[in-house]
Design a protein around this motif. Structure first.
Motif, PDB file in Angstrom:
ATOM      1  N   HIS A 100       0.834  -1.212   0.000  1.00  0.00           N
ATOM      2  CA  HIS A 100       0.000   0.000   0.000  1.00  0.00           C
ATOM      3  C   HIS A 100       0.865   1.257   0.000  1.00  0.00           C
ATOM      4  O   HIS A 100       0.585   2.212  -0.735  1.00  0.00           O
ATOM      5  CB  HIS A 100      -0.915   0.014   1.223  1.00  0.00           C
ATOM      6  CG  HIS A 100      -2.129  -0.840   1.087  1.00  0.00           C
ATOM      7  ND1 HIS A 100      -3.032  -0.993   2.104  1.00  0.00           N
ATOM      8  CD2 HIS A 100      -2.599  -1.592   0.063  1.00  0.00           C
ATOM      9  CE1 HIS A 100      -4.000  -1.801   1.714  1.00  0.00           C
ATOM     10  NE2 HIS A 100      -3.759  -2.180   0.480  1.00  0.00           N
ATOM     11  N   ARG A 119       0.839   3.774  -3.027  1.00  0.00           N
ATOM     12  CA  ARG A 119       0.344   5.137  -2.765  1.00  0.00           C
ATOM     13  C   ARG A 119       1.339   6.178  -3.287  1.00  0.00           C
ATOM     14  O   ARG A 119       0.951   7.139  -3.948  1.00  0.00           O
ATOM     15  CB  ARG A 119       0.114   5.324  -1.269  1.00  0.00           C
ATOM     16  CG  ARG A 119      -0.481   6.675  -0.901  1.00  0.00           C
ATOM     17  CD  ARG A 119      -0.681   6.806   0.596  1.00  0.00           C
ATOM     18  NE  ARG A 119      -1.779   5.992   1.061  1.00  0.00           N
ATOM     19  CZ  ARG A 119      -1.663   4.909   1.832  1.00  0.00           C
ATOM     20  NH1 ARG A 119      -0.468   4.513   2.250  1.00  0.00           N
ATOM     21  NH2 ARG A 119      -2.719   4.237   2.200  1.00  0.00           N
ATOM     22  N   PHE A 173      -8.587   1.897  -0.529  1.00  0.00           N
ATOM     23  CA  PHE A 173      -9.668   2.829  -0.212  1.00  0.00           C
ATOM     24  C   PHE A 173     -10.727   2.233   0.720  1.00  0.00           C
ATOM     25  O   PHE A 173     -11.585   2.958   1.219  1.00  0.00           O
ATOM     26  CB  PHE A 173     -10.326   3.339  -1.502  1.00  0.00           C
ATOM     27  CG  PHE A 173      -9.569   4.484  -2.111  1.00  0.00           C
ATOM     28  CD1 PHE A 173      -9.917   5.789  -1.829  1.00  0.00           C
ATOM     29  CD2 PHE A 173      -8.477   4.254  -2.930  1.00  0.00           C
ATOM     30  CE1 PHE A 173      -9.208   6.853  -2.363  1.00  0.00           C
ATOM     31  CE2 PHE A 173      -7.759   5.306  -3.475  1.00  0.00           C
ATOM     32  CZ  PHE A 173      -8.120   6.613  -3.189  1.00  0.00           C
ATOM     33  N   GLN A 174     -10.649   0.927   0.976  1.00  0.00           N
ATOM     34  CA  GLN A 174     -11.662   0.289   1.826  1.00  0.00           C
ATOM     35  C   GLN A 174     -11.765   0.923   3.218  1.00  0.00           C
ATOM     36  O   GLN A 174     -12.874   1.138   3.710  1.00  0.00           O
ATOM     37  CB  GLN A 174     -11.384  -1.220   1.934  1.00  0.00           C
ATOM     38  CG  GLN A 174     -12.472  -1.990   2.671  1.00  0.00           C
ATOM     39  CD  GLN A 174     -13.862  -1.747   2.105  1.00  0.00           C
ATOM     40  OE1 GLN A 174     -14.052  -1.700   0.898  1.00  0.00           O
ATOM     41  NE2 GLN A 174     -14.842  -1.561   2.984  1.00  0.00           N
ATOM     42  N   LEU A 205     -11.329   4.038   4.117  1.00  0.00           N
ATOM     43  CA  LEU A 205     -12.058   5.298   3.975  1.00  0.00           C
ATOM     44  C   LEU A 205     -13.543   5.037   3.783  1.00  0.00           C
ATOM     45  O   LEU A 205     -14.384   5.673   4.437  1.00  0.00           O
ATOM     46  CB  LEU A 205     -11.506   6.100   2.784  1.00  0.00           C
ATOM     47  CG  LEU A 205     -12.343   7.298   2.314  1.00  0.00           C
ATOM     48  CD1 LEU A 205     -12.519   8.333   3.407  1.00  0.00           C
ATOM     49  CD2 LEU A 205     -11.735   7.930   1.067  1.00  0.00           C
ATOM     50  N   HIS A 224      -7.980  10.397   6.605  1.00  0.00           N
ATOM     51  CA  HIS A 224      -7.837   9.820   5.266  1.00  0.00           C
ATOM     52  C   HIS A 224      -7.361  10.856   4.252  1.00  0.00           C
ATOM     53  O   HIS A 224      -7.639  10.747   3.063  1.00  0.00           O
ATOM     54  CB  HIS A 224      -9.184   9.224   4.821  1.00  0.00           C
ATOM     55  CG  HIS A 224      -9.688   8.164   5.739  1.00  0.00           C
ATOM     56  ND1 HIS A 224      -9.133   6.908   5.792  1.00  0.00           N
ATOM     57  CD2 HIS A 224     -10.675   8.179   6.676  1.00  0.00           C
ATOM     58  CE1 HIS A 224      -9.775   6.184   6.699  1.00  0.00           C
ATOM     59  NE2 HIS A 224     -10.698   6.936   7.256  1.00  0.00           N
ATOM     60  N   LEU A 238      -5.624   9.730   0.968  1.00  0.00           N
ATOM     61  CA  LEU A 238      -6.510   9.104  -0.014  1.00  0.00           C
ATOM     62  C   LEU A 238      -7.368  10.153  -0.719  1.00  0.00           C
ATOM     63  O   LEU A 238      -7.623  10.053  -1.922  1.00  0.00           O
ATOM     64  CB  LEU A 238      -7.401   8.058   0.665  1.00  0.00           C
ATOM     65  CG  LEU A 238      -6.667   6.837   1.233  1.00  0.00           C
ATOM     66  CD1 LEU A 238      -7.634   5.940   1.988  1.00  0.00           C
ATOM     67  CD2 LEU A 238      -5.957   6.060   0.140  1.00  0.00           C
ATOM     68  N   LEU A 265      -7.525  10.944  -4.683  1.00  0.00           N
ATOM     69  CA  LEU A 265      -8.758  10.993  -5.478  1.00  0.00           C
ATOM     70  C   LEU A 265      -8.806  12.235  -6.353  1.00  0.00           C
ATOM     71  O   LEU A 265      -9.168  12.174  -7.529  1.00  0.00           O
ATOM     72  CB  LEU A 265      -9.982  11.011  -4.550  1.00  0.00           C
ATOM     73  CG  LEU A 265     -10.569   9.699  -4.085  1.00  0.00           C
ATOM     74  CD1 LEU A 265     -11.705   9.956  -3.116  1.00  0.00           C
ATOM     75  CD2 LEU A 265     -11.062   8.882  -5.261  1.00  0.00           C
ATOM     76  N   ILE A 316      -9.898   7.121 -10.318  1.00  0.00           N
ATOM     77  CA  ILE A 316     -10.203   6.273  -9.155  1.00  0.00           C
ATOM     78  C   ILE A 316     -11.704   6.301  -8.866  1.00  0.00           C
ATOM     79  O   ILE A 316     -12.294   5.285  -8.496  1.00  0.00           O
ATOM     80  CB  ILE A 316      -9.408   6.733  -7.917  1.00  0.00           C
ATOM     81  CG1 ILE A 316      -7.910   6.632  -8.175  1.00  0.00           C
ATOM     82  CG2 ILE A 316      -9.784   5.916  -6.686  1.00  0.00           C
ATOM     83  CD1 ILE A 316      -7.055   7.293  -7.108  1.00  0.00           C
TER      84      ILE A 316
END
Length: 196
Positions: A12, A16, A58-59, A61, A94, A97, A101, A107
């Motif tokens: 991750h 990222r 993203f899970q 978030l 978050h 993330l 986005l 995404i």
């Protein structure tokens, strides 16, 4: 030997960084594997596609947002300032993330997030301005929620705890709420005069 969760965390982190640098669509699993110093099949053991990797990142978030809104909806009505503060804290958790986005809109499509994000905003609007607000109240709520979220992206190098008070006050102003009362200023204690 590293545990699977440790390896996933490393994947991750590397993904990222690459996604932020060059975008999701321009990043291959081979690049991620090379950065990690592992083979592509070893990466496939954890994530069989780039889409699965992105969804996994993203899970947290998605789960956090759903739990956050459900808890707010189940609780008695909250002061809008408190509610906005709690929402800002979620955005802070978050932030990376959210920045990802905004930098790579693909995404949103890849994770089918557009309808979900509008639904989240409408739920938050209902909590702020009620179930049947005027158009003006809805506009104010959209500006408050969207503007507050944008601060996470607009000032990526500024700590969120520094941004939070101003972002919340600006969101409250957009909603038409009065400014928060300022704590009273304590007068400096007078020093006794020295006898001369």
């Amino acid at each position: 030997m590293s545990r699977p969760t440790d390896t996933k965390a490393r994947i991750h982190a590397v993904a990222r960084a690459l996604f932020m640098q060059q975008g999701v669509q321009q990043t291959s699993l081979r690049q991620i594997a090379d950065q990690l110093g592992i083979t592509k099949p070893a990466l496939y053991y954890h994530f069989d596609s780039r889409e699965a990797l992105v969804a996994s990142m993203f899970q947290p978030l998605l789960a956090d947002m759903e739990a956050h809104l459900a808890a707010l909806e189940a609780a008695p009505p909250s002061d809008p300032r408190v509610l906005l503060g709690q929402h800002f804290d979620l955005l802070s958790r978050h932030r990376d993330l959210i920045v990802m986005l905004v930098r790579d809109f693909s995404i949103l499509t890849e994770l089918d997030l557009v309808a979900r994000m509008f639904a989240w905003r409408h739920r938050l609007m209902t909590l702020l301005v009620g179930p049947a607000p005027s158009v003006e109240a809805r506009v104010r709520a959209v500006v408050a929620i969207g503007g507050m979220a944008d601060t996470a992206v607009e000032f990526p190098d500024v700590p969120m705890d520094r941004i939070k008070p101003t972002a919340i006050e600006a969101a409250c102003a957009a909603l038409g709420l009065p400014p928060a009362p300022r704590p009273p200023v304590r007068a400096a204690a007078k020093r006794p005069r020295r006898a001369t």
